[in-house]
Write an enzyme that holds these catalytic residues in place. Sequence first.
Site, PDB file in Angstrom:
ATOM      1  N   ASP A 211       6.389  58.084  80.296  1.00  0.00           N
ATOM      2  CA  ASP A 211       7.334  57.563  79.306  1.00  0.00           C
ATOM      3  C   ASP A 211       6.690  57.360  77.940  1.00  0.00           C
ATOM      4  O   ASP A 211       5.465  57.438  77.799  1.00  0.00           O
ATOM      5  CB  ASP A 211       7.962  56.247  79.810  1.00  0.00           C
ATOM      6  CG  ASP A 211       6.939  55.296  80.437  1.00  0.00           C
ATOM      7  OD1 ASP A 211       5.734  55.474  80.211  1.00  0.00           O
ATOM      8  OD2 ASP A 211       7.354  54.368  81.154  1.00  0.00           O
TER       9      ASP A 211
ATOM     10  N   GLU B  56      14.964  51.516  84.657  1.00  0.00           N
ATOM     11  CA  GLU B  56      15.324  50.116  84.862  1.00  0.00           C
ATOM     12  C   GLU B  56      16.317  49.972  86.021  1.00  0.00           C
ATOM     13  O   GLU B  56      16.915  50.960  86.460  1.00  0.00           O
ATOM     14  CB  GLU B  56      15.966  49.580  83.572  1.00  0.00           C
ATOM     15  CG  GLU B  56      15.036  49.603  82.350  1.00  0.00           C
ATOM     16  CD  GLU B  56      14.056  48.436  82.310  1.00  0.00           C
ATOM     17  OE1 GLU B  56      13.645  47.932  83.378  1.00  0.00           O
ATOM     18  OE2 GLU B  56      13.693  48.018  81.193  1.00  0.00           O
TER      19      GLU B  56
HETATM   20  C1  GLP Z   1       5.732  49.297  81.456  1.00  0.00           C
HETATM   21  C2  GLP Z   1       5.631  50.793  81.806  1.00  0.00           C
HETATM   22  C3  GLP Z   1       5.512  51.017  83.284  1.00  0.00           C
HETATM   23  C4  GLP Z   1       4.529  50.023  83.871  1.00  0.00           C
HETATM   24  C5  GLP Z   1       5.081  48.630  83.741  1.00  0.00           C
HETATM   25  C6  GLP Z   1       4.152  47.548  84.265  1.00  0.00           C
HETATM   26  O1  GLP Z   1       6.974  48.887  81.032  1.00  0.00           O
HETATM   27  N1  GLP Z   1       6.679  51.605  81.282  1.00  0.00           N
HETATM   28  O2  GLP Z   1       5.121  52.360  83.530  1.00  0.00           O
HETATM   29  O3  GLP Z   1       4.311  50.301  85.217  1.00  0.00           O
HETATM   30  O4  GLP Z   1       5.432  48.346  82.417  1.00  0.00           O
HETATM   31  O5  GLP Z   1       3.205  47.195  83.318  1.00  0.00           O
HETATM   32  P1  GLP Z   1       1.896  46.397  83.638  1.00  0.00           P
HETATM   33  O6  GLP Z   1       1.002  47.344  84.373  1.00  0.00           O
HETATM   34  O7  GLP Z   1       1.335  46.042  82.296  1.00  0.00           O
HETATM   35  O8  GLP Z   1       2.289  45.239  84.446  1.00  0.00           O
END
Ligand code: GLP
Length: 233
Positions: free
Chosen positions: A62, A135
Amino acid sequence: MKVLVFDTAAEASAKAFDYFGEALGKGASVFGLATGSTPEKLYEMMTQSDIDFTQATSINLDEYYGLSGSHPQSYRYFMEQHLFNEKPFKHNYLPNGLNENVDEETARYDQIIAENPIDLQLLGIGVNGHIGFNEPGSDFEGKTALVDLTTSTIEANKRFFESVEDVPTKAYSMGIKSIMSAKQILLLAFGESKAEIIKAMVEGPITTDVPASILQNHDNVVVIVDKAAASLL
Ligand code: GLP
């Protein structure tokens, strides 16, 4: 779903690193990559190792809509800082957050995924169960799309920005159907804040309310968690 629990995030990341090495050894050449704080340790291990991605392709999940690849909070910038600058790949693909032509950008990205079937897909998980930026409510059959970020995700990600107003409200994300088409999937989650969603993903019903629950239907998923994230299993 195979669930592997480790005492620490560092040990869990080392296991994930082993999976990448094994996959490369078996001829994998296309790696789906993720951002967020969860894979940071794994990427650090990669940069400090002699793992060789020069013949490999990466496809990221993304990118924030409206941010250029040189913006410090863009996912391209994150990937360059944490991995690509130290570990060159043959090709690095991410959505172009500046392309306002949504049909063109989503078609371009789907074409890249179609031409480069993903051997190993790395995933984190949002506290609301999102994978990539798919989402709750996202279609399990969905392909690349421009998605509206939920308030929960904007709140969770504001720590990387100066203020909540600076967090983009939309992002391009690979769809769940594309994620599910990867031959193997590694999902990493660390810390107590992920415990509830890990339980829902592993033990709960398969529902679009918890996008990651669809992974129960994939036949080669490894969930790599630390004790804290596994505490409710
Ligand atoms: C973001 C990304 C995801 C990721 C998630 C968790 O929004 N788009 O790909 O897995 O958040 O993030 P974190 O690893 O910082 O908890």
